[in-house]
Design an enzyme around this catalytic site. Structure first.
Site, short mmCIF file in Angstrom:
data_model
loop_
_atom_site.label_atom_id
_atom_site.label_comp_id
_atom_site.label_asym_id
_atom_site.label_seq_id
_atom_site.Cartn_x
_atom_site.Cartn_y
_atom_site.Cartn_z
N ASP A 123 0.86 -1.19 0.00
CA ASP A 123 0.00 0.00 0.00
C ASP A 123 0.90 1.25 0.00
OD1 ASP A 123 -3.03 0.82 1.26
OD2 ASP A 123 -1.38 2.20 1.68
N ILE A 124 0.58 2.18 -0.88
CA ILE A 124 1.38 3.42 -0.94
C ILE A 124 1.16 4.23 0.34
CG2 ILE A 124 1.83 5.56 -2.22
CD1 ILE A 124 0.85 4.17 -4.75
N ASN A 170 -2.67 13.11 -3.22
CA ASN A 170 -3.89 13.61 -3.88
C ASN A 170 -4.23 15.02 -3.44
OD1 ASN A 170 -4.75 11.58 -5.62
ND2 ASN A 170 -5.75 10.43 -4.01
N ASP A 230 -3.29 9.71 -9.80
CA ASP A 230 -3.48 8.64 -10.80
C ASP A 230 -2.17 8.31 -11.49
OD1 ASP A 230 -6.13 8.46 -10.25
OD2 ASP A 230 -6.85 9.36 -12.12
N GLU A 281 -5.08 2.27 -3.48
CA GLU A 281 -3.62 2.40 -3.64
C GLU A 281 -2.94 1.15 -3.10
OE1 GLU A 281 -5.26 3.22 -1.15
OE2 GLU A 281 -4.12 4.00 0.53
#
Ligand SMILES: Nc1nc2c(ncn2[C@@H]2O[C@H](COP(=O)(O)OP(=O)(O)OP(=O)(O)O)[C@@H](O)[C@H]2O)c(=O)[nH]1
Length: 230
Positions: free
Chosen positions: A102-103, A110, A119, A145
């Protein structure tokens, strides 16, 4: 057709006892030619339509099984794939590792740079992961993500090496869309699909390990431990 024409126009009484006028025979041959031409055009367009329908079906199947943003397989694809891989691993008594990643702090990316930029980061991250894995490995977009790796013939230690490889590649990667000092990191959780574990349990264990990696400060790889069960 040529044979028919020869027969019709061969001098009368020599081959067939025909008593039709030349005009009549010409019209007959022309109507044959027209029928054949129309049949050919019909057959050609029918084949073209069939090809188009097949292409659209393939496109639909692809879209149903892949994430549109990153092009990676999606959850639905994984369901079929995992069933096959688990059966193969059991048959050959091989280990199968599941890795969830997971980022880190993606919401901030964002919020600070915009959704389109987020994105772009997702797309580039997916590409980076694809370049790091082996041919027999599969990586899917699991959620926003979050990415899920299926690693056949892989033990926990090997999966940890891969996790750290992706982690370090990502932390050294410069995203063209982000400022040069902006660093993206990822956290990883790994679990092994043992014979007594179901796939849902293994994914849940990898998720717990991932949660632990986040809790310990992010940008790290954590292997599931039974102490994390509760
Ligand atoms: N740009 C973009 N953002 C997405 C997409 N899917 C999910 N997100 C965003 O990903 C963010 C995930 O945020 P959180 O779940 O709070 O997690 P985080 O900020 O990464 O924090 P940690 O996971 O705790 O490190 C949310 O802001 C979602 O809107 C997507 O397809 N594109």
């Amino acid at each position: 057709m040529i044979f028919m024409s020869v027969l019709l126009f061969y001098p009368d009484d020599q081959l067939l006892a025909t008593s039709y006028s030349f005009d009549y025979k010409l019209r007959l041959v022309l109507s044959f030619v027209t029928t054949i031409l129309f049949s050919a055009v019909y057959e050609y367009t029918r084949q073209q339509n069939f090809n188009t329908i097949q292409e659209l079906n393939q496109k639909n199947n692809y879209l149903a099984l892949h994430d549109q943003l990153t092009g990676l397989p999606n959850r639905r694809y994984l369901q079929n794939y995992l069933a096959r891989e688990i059966a193969r691993a059991e048959r050959h008594h091989q280990s199968l590792a599941i890795m969830l990643c997971d980022i880190d702090k993606f919401k901030r990316v964002n919020d600070q740079y915009g959704h389109d930029c987020g994105d772009r980061v997702l797309i580039e991250t997916a590409q980076l992961i694809l370049h790091a894995i082996r041919k027999q490995d599969l990586v899917a977009r699991w959620g926003g993500e979050e990415f899920l790796f299926v690693l056949p013939e892989t033990g926990l230690a090997q999966a940890e090496v891969l996790g750290n490889l992706v982690r370090s590649k990502l932390s050294q990667h410069h995203f063209a869309i982000l400022p040069t000092d902006e660093q993206i990191t990822m956290s990883f959780g790994i679990a092994l699909l043992a014979s007594e574990t179901t796939i849902d349990e293994a994914i849940c264990q990898a998720d717990k390990a991932l949660y632990c990696a986040k809790h310990r400060g992010r940008d790290q790889v954590v292997i599931y431990d039974s102490a994390m069960a509760s």
